[in-house]
Structures are given as C-alpha cells and as structure tokens.
Motif scaffolding. Structure first.
Motif, mmCIF file in Angstrom:
data_model
loop_
_atom_site.group_PDB
_atom_site.id
_atom_site.type_symbol
_atom_site.label_atom_id
_atom_site.label_comp_id
_atom_site.label_asym_id
_atom_site.label_seq_id
_atom_site.Cartn_x
_atom_site.Cartn_y
_atom_site.Cartn_z
ATOM 1 N N VAL A 159 0.980 -1.066 -0.032
ATOM 2 C CA VAL A 159 0.091 0.104 -0.141
ATOM 3 C C VAL A 159 0.731 1.388 0.050
ATOM 4 C CG1 VAL A 159 -1.630 1.233 1.168
ATOM 5 C CG2 VAL A 159 -1.824 -1.058 1.176
ATOM 6 N N ILE A 160 0.727 2.165 -0.829
ATOM 7 C CA ILE A 160 1.669 3.079 -1.199
ATOM 8 C C ILE A 160 0.885 4.459 -0.398
ATOM 9 C CG2 ILE A 160 2.958 4.672 -2.573
ATOM 10 C CD1 ILE A 160 3.924 1.698 -2.622
ATOM 11 N N ALA A 161 1.450 5.042 0.285
ATOM 12 C CA ALA A 161 0.488 6.268 1.091
ATOM 13 C C ALA A 161 1.366 7.333 0.398
ATOM 14 C CB ALA A 161 0.759 6.171 2.606
ATOM 15 N N LEU A 162 0.437 8.300 -0.078
ATOM 16 C CA LEU A 162 0.923 9.642 -0.821
ATOM 17 C C LEU A 162 0.216 10.522 -0.271
ATOM 18 C CD1 LEU A 162 0.684 8.531 -4.441
ATOM 19 C CD2 LEU A 162 2.659 8.554 -3.112
ATOM 20 N N THR A 163 0.779 11.914 -0.249
ATOM 21 C CA THR A 163 0.299 13.338 0.075
ATOM 22 C C THR A 163 -0.984 13.618 -0.788
ATOM 23 O OG1 THR A 163 1.588 14.584 -1.455
ATOM 24 C CG2 THR A 163 2.450 14.172 0.713
ATOM 25 N N PRO A 164 -2.021 14.029 -0.310
ATOM 26 C CA PRO A 164 -3.127 14.358 -1.279
ATOM 27 C C PRO A 164 -2.886 14.937 -2.800
ATOM 28 C CG PRO A 164 -3.627 14.741 0.995
ATOM 29 C CD PRO A 164 -2.321 14.650 0.647
ATOM 30 N N ALA A 165 -1.656 15.854 -2.998
ATOM 31 C CA ALA A 165 -1.382 16.631 -4.032
ATOM 32 C C ALA A 165 -0.770 15.561 -4.876
ATOM 33 C CB ALA A 165 -0.487 17.631 -3.763
ATOM 34 N N ASP A 166 0.125 14.511 -4.458
ATOM 35 C CA ASP A 166 0.986 13.488 -4.953
ATOM 36 C C ASP A 166 -0.074 12.319 -5.578
ATOM 37 O OD1 ASP A 166 3.375 14.794 -4.962
ATOM 38 O OD2 ASP A 166 4.048 13.806 -3.330
ATOM 39 N N TYR A 167 -1.165 12.223 -4.577
ATOM 40 C CA TYR A 167 -2.033 11.094 -5.093
ATOM 41 C C TYR A 167 -3.048 11.662 -6.345
ATOM 42 C CZ TYR A 167 -6.347 8.187 -4.957
ATOM 43 O OH TYR A 167 -7.287 7.456 -5.257
ATOM 44 N N GLN A 168 -3.304 12.829 -6.309
ATOM 45 C CA GLN A 168 -3.799 13.426 -7.549
ATOM 46 C C GLN A 168 -3.064 13.335 -8.686
ATOM 47 O OE1 GLN A 168 -6.987 14.270 -7.589
ATOM 48 N NE2 GLN A 168 -7.006 14.388 -9.777
ATOM 49 N N LEU A 169 -1.697 13.537 -8.575
ATOM 50 C CA LEU A 169 -0.780 13.481 -9.837
ATOM 51 C C LEU A 169 -0.919 11.888 -10.056
ATOM 52 C CD1 LEU A 169 2.191 15.709 -8.253
ATOM 53 C CD2 LEU A 169 0.569 16.013 -10.568
ATOM 54 N N TRP A 170 -0.861 10.935 -9.282
ATOM 55 C CA TRP A 170 -0.567 9.718 -9.533
ATOM 56 C C TRP A 170 -1.941 9.289 -10.316
ATOM 57 C CZ3 TRP A 170 -3.876 5.586 -8.094
ATOM 58 C CH2 TRP A 170 -3.531 4.241 -8.733
ATOM 59 N N LEU A 171 -3.002 9.912 -9.965
ATOM 60 C CA LEU A 171 -4.371 9.559 -10.719
ATOM 61 C C LEU A 171 -4.262 9.795 -12.113
ATOM 62 C CD1 LEU A 171 -7.304 10.217 -8.299
ATOM 63 C CD2 LEU A 171 -6.554 8.042 -9.000
ATOM 64 N N GLU A 172 -3.309 11.069 -12.398
ATOM 65 C CA GLU A 172 -3.328 11.726 -13.706
ATOM 66 C C GLU A 172 -2.060 11.076 -14.310
ATOM 67 O OE1 GLU A 172 -3.175 15.741 -12.822
ATOM 68 O OE2 GLU A 172 -5.069 15.993 -11.981
ATOM 69 N N GLY A 173 -1.604 10.352 -13.719
ATOM 70 C CA GLY A 173 -0.490 9.472 -14.450
ATOM 71 C C GLY A 173 0.888 10.474 -14.425
ATOM 72 N N GLU A 174 0.853 11.274 -13.516
ATOM 73 C CA GLU A 174 2.012 12.459 -13.699
ATOM 74 C C GLU A 174 3.074 12.454 -12.397
ATOM 75 O OE1 GLU A 174 2.741 14.191 -16.333
ATOM 76 O OE2 GLU A 174 0.616 13.590 -17.308
ATOM 77 N N TYR A 175 2.661 11.371 -11.557
ATOM 78 C CA TYR A 175 3.533 11.193 -10.251
ATOM 79 C C TYR A 175 4.744 10.648 -10.551
ATOM 80 C CZ TYR A 175 5.066 9.456 -5.696
ATOM 81 O OH TYR A 175 5.816 9.096 -4.625
ATOM 82 N N ILE A 176 5.810 10.947 -9.926
ATOM 83 C CA ILE A 176 7.116 10.634 -10.166
ATOM 84 C C ILE A 176 7.634 10.247 -8.712
ATOM 85 C CG2 ILE A 176 9.572 11.146 -10.736
ATOM 86 C CD1 ILE A 176 8.504 13.235 -12.783
ATOM 87 N N PRO A 177 7.792 9.088 -8.037
ATOM 88 C CA PRO A 177 8.410 8.693 -6.875
ATOM 89 C C PRO A 177 9.356 9.470 -6.718
ATOM 90 C CG PRO A 177 7.804 6.782 -8.244
ATOM 91 C CD PRO A 177 7.543 8.013 -9.104
ATOM 92 N N GLY A 178 9.634 10.131 -5.287
ATOM 93 C CA GLY A 178 10.723 10.838 -5.062
ATOM 94 C C GLY A 178 10.773 12.291 -5.468
#
Length: 488
Positions: free
Chosen positions: A201-220
C-alpha cells in the motif's frame, strides 16, 4: 531484536489495536503470575514435613470473595468496553470515504479506484489523511487481505461483498514526491501460489495522489536536471568553485553571467570564444588559457567524470541564459515506470522483463513496443492496452526503458550452446533468406530446450519464429539478435 513489540502502525485503529494487545498481554501475565504464586505458596507452606497448623479449616470470607470477583469483573469489563469501541469504529466507515474496489483472485489482489479510476494489481495507492473504504469480494476461492500496519484483516468469499473495511493513513510526509509503503499480503492459505499474493500500500500526500491518478506522479519527486546537478557540483564546498567565482564579479576568478558565446581576452594576448570546448578545457586544464586580469591565483585542475563535466558546463551556460543542446528525443527513464507493475506486465513478461509466458522485452524498437501494447497480439494472447489503462506518456517511457535495457538487466545468462546457434542466424538474416532463418531459429529453440533454458527465453525464440510472418520480420529478428548477442 524486539521490533515485533513495536510494529509499524499507520492508522489510529492499528495503534489502538496494538495498545489493546499490550493490555491483554499485561493482564494475562499478571493473572498467570498470581495463579503460579498462589500454587507455589501453598506447595511450600503445606509440603510434607512442614510444621504448619492444619487443624483450622479455611474460612469463607464472603466480602473477600466478592472483592476478588468485583476486581476481575471491572478489569474484564474495561477490556470489553475498549475492545468493543475499537471494533465498532473499525467496521463503521465514516462519510466521504474514497471508495476502492478490491478483488481477490489466484494469485493476486486487484484494486480499482472509484469511479473509473486507475486499476492496480498487488499495489494500492492511497492519499494520506483521507478515509479509504474497500468494497471487497473474491473471484474464485476464499481469500484474506491482511495489511498489518493499517490494522486491516478481512476474509472474503466468492459471490459475497464486504463493505465495512476502511482505514485512514495518518503518516506525515513533508517532501513532495516522497511516499510510505506498507506491506499487504494474503492472510489465508488457499493454494500453492498463496505466498505470491503480496504487495504494498503506497501512501501519498493528497497532491501527489492526484498526480498519480493523472499519471504524472514521479516517486521521490522529479529527478534533478543537468543544470541542477551542475549547480550542486559548483556549490559543493569540496570543489571550491563558489569560493573564487563570485556572482558580484569580485572573486579571484571570473563570473560566468553573459559570458557564454562571447569572445574573451587571454593573458599574454589573443582571444578565445567561451563555448563548451573552452569550458571543458578550462576545468580540466586551467593553465591552458588564462583569462586576462585573473592571473593572481592559479586555479587547480579537476578530474570530473564525463557526466559531471557535462552537468557543470550546463550550469555555467545557464548563467548566460544559453540554451542547452537541442534534445535528440525523450530521455530514457532511470527505472521502469510504475505502470509496468500496475498493469500486471510482469505477470507474463517477468519483473525484470526476463520473460515467462510472454517473451523477453529488452532491446525492442520503441514504436514497435507502443504499437503492440496499443493493438495487442491475439496470437500471443496479449490484450490491447488503451490510453485509459496506460497513458501515452507512460507507455512512451516504458518503451524507451525497454529499448535501452540489455540482457544483463533481465538477469538471464545464455549458455554457450544457445549463443552459438544464435550466431548462425546472422548470415541468413543478412541475406534476408526467411526459410534459412526459420531453420536456424528452430535449432536455437532446440538448444534452449536441451540446455534447459528459462521458459522466458524459450518463448521468446518461439515468438521470433512466429514473427517471421510479419512484414518487418527481418527488422524484428535483428532487434532480437542484437539484444541476445550484445551487438548494435
């Protein structure tokens, strides 16, 4: 050594459950200790040969018995109240939860974010500070999802839906791009590959979670640019660049603003144009061309790697507002994009692209990979992946990584017998003699079977034989041979 006493707890329910477990352990230890102390005391006091007076019968003091019973009742009632309160809150999801569907299947956990969100396999991304509700079921047999750090443990059966599982991660993350991973696993034995039902289970900040939903999140967070890397080298105290080259121009060495592309006067006469070659030479051999009026202090030479030198030059050029070299194409990512795991590609092609039921994926043409992923391959049993599953940017990054990867990345080692047979394919391929190429590939396949090569390699050779029906069969076979033999 005693980490099991303080397990990771990322939700309030997990913390309370842990405290309850400690309370029960303490009460249990005290109860057992009192029993054994009483037994030991009686055994010693009334052992054979002791002079203890046995003529008096034990008195029945009702008040003492009631007091003992009342103490036990209060302790047990306290444990019941605390446990019931924690349990009821654990099975009662709050309002405004983020809903995620979870399906157990041999041998994986599949998750889909509601509504019409990302789909994941053996991995679940969630935002911190927001309640998450899982609607759970099983596709085949009995399963159990266990996430110890989140206080989640739920068994599921086919044709039943469970809607009371929820959690809210309370971890604190301050740096954008950072994340916290918590182990998820199957909590119930249900077959031979039960141990493979693991993930995170990968816990992200709300902003990073939104980026992940949009396919724009970069780990780190986004990787540093060459300019940023060069700035780090320039400002690193061990290098001493920023000690002499001051932004106000009053340092022992010249400042670089507005210098790139300009002509400068040199000590002893003559001029030089400040370009990449000049900057590189001045860093490696500072005495080669000394700038006029800066002869007081001799600059030491530096031994940077090619990459470090390139980054440092990029930073110096940026001080003049000079653009870097024109891009020759998208940059190859440093690691396989997350979509490869999320879409279950590794289930057929291997975690490191070493192949399995599907072929090896290294060294293939970028456009070919994108086309195969989008259109699928019915003959090979590969379903198409549209933009709703893998965004164009993600697929391009995956294809670039696959194209640049080598057999070394897969961890596979070809036997000498297989390599010899592969080399025999080169000559008929150069002559574009399809029949001879097919005959040579069949011998390669036989060699992989005789040498008991991994299934992924065998299936890749089979795919090469099947692909001889393609219009670009020669090109495809060339890609494969180049990756196997390590030749351009």
């Amino acid at each position: 050594m005693f980490d099991f006493l303080t397990p990771e707890k990322a939700t309030l329910i997990a913390q309370e459950t842990h405290l309850l477990a400690i309370l029960l352990a303490i009460v249990g230890v005290i109860a057992v200790a009192l029993v054994y102390i009483s037994i030991y005391r009686s055994a010693v006091k009334y052992k054979r040969g002791s002079d203890t007076d046995r003529s008096k019968q034990p008195s029945e003091d009702s008040r003492k018995q009631i007091a003992h019973a009342l103490i036990i009742f209060i302790v047990l009632l306290m444990i019941f109240v605390l446990s019931a309160d924690t349990f009821l809150r654990a099975i009662t999801p709050p309002n405004n939860t983020l809903e995620i569907a979870a399906v157990g299947k041999r041998w994986m956990w599949k998750f889909q974010h509601h509504p019409d969100g990302q789909r994941e396999i053996n991995e679940l991304h969630v935002p911190i500070g927001r309640p998450v509700k899982l609607t759970m079921t099983s596709q085949d047999v009995a399963h159990s999802l266990s996430i110890p750090a989140l206080g989640v443990q739920q068994a599921v059966m086919p044709d039943h839906y469970y809607t009371n599982v929820w959690f809210e991660v309370t971890t604190v993350i301050t740096k954008p791009g950072d994340y916290k991973a918590y182990r998820l696993m199957g909590g119930q034995y249900n077959g031979t590959a039960y141990s493979q039902m693991t993930g995170n289970v990968i816990a992200l900040t709300p902003a990073d979670y939104q980026l992940w939903l949009e396919g724009e999140y970069i780990p780190g967070g986004p990787p540093p640019t060459p300019v940023e890397k060069g700035q780090g080298l320039f400002e690193k105290s061990e290098n001493g660049c920023s000690s002499c080259h001051l932004a106000d121009g009053n340092g022992l060495g010249p400042w670089f603003a507005d210098r790139y592309g300009a002509s400068i006067e040199l000590d002893g006469g003559g001029t030089a144009t400040v370009d990449d070659a000049y900057l590189a030479e001045s860093i490696i051999d500072p005495k080669a061309k000394i700038v006029a009026d800066y002869t007081t202090v001799a600059m030491p030479s530096y031994e940077f790697s090619d990459e470090e030198l390139s980054n440092l030059i990029a930073y110096l050029k940026s001080l003049s507002g000079a653009a870097g070299d024109e891009a020759t194409g998208p940059a190859v990512p440093a690691e396989m994009p997350e979509a490869y795991t999320l879409q279950g590609c590794g289930g057929c092609h291997g975690v490191n692209m070493e192949g399995g039921t599907g072929p090896i994926l290294v060294g293939l043409d970028v456009d070919y990979i994108i086309k195969e992923a989008r259109e699928g391959n019915e003959e090979l049993g590969m379903t198409p992946y549209g933009p709703d599953l893998i965004k164009d940017s993600e697929l391009e990054q995956m294809a670039l990584f696959m194209n640049a990867a080598t057999m070394e990345y897969t961890g596979l080692e070809l036997s000498e017998g297989v390599i010899e047979k592969l080399q025999l394919v080169q000559e008929p391929l150069a002559a574009e003699d399809k029949d001879s190429v097919e005959a040579a590939l069949i011998k390669v396949l036989e060699a992989t079977i005789i040498n008991k090569s991994p299934l992924g390699l065998q299936n890749t050779i089979k795919t090469m034989i099947t692909s001889l029906e393609l219009d670009n069969w020669a090109e495809y076979t060339g890609w494969r041979l180049a990756s196997f033999l390590g030749e351009p």
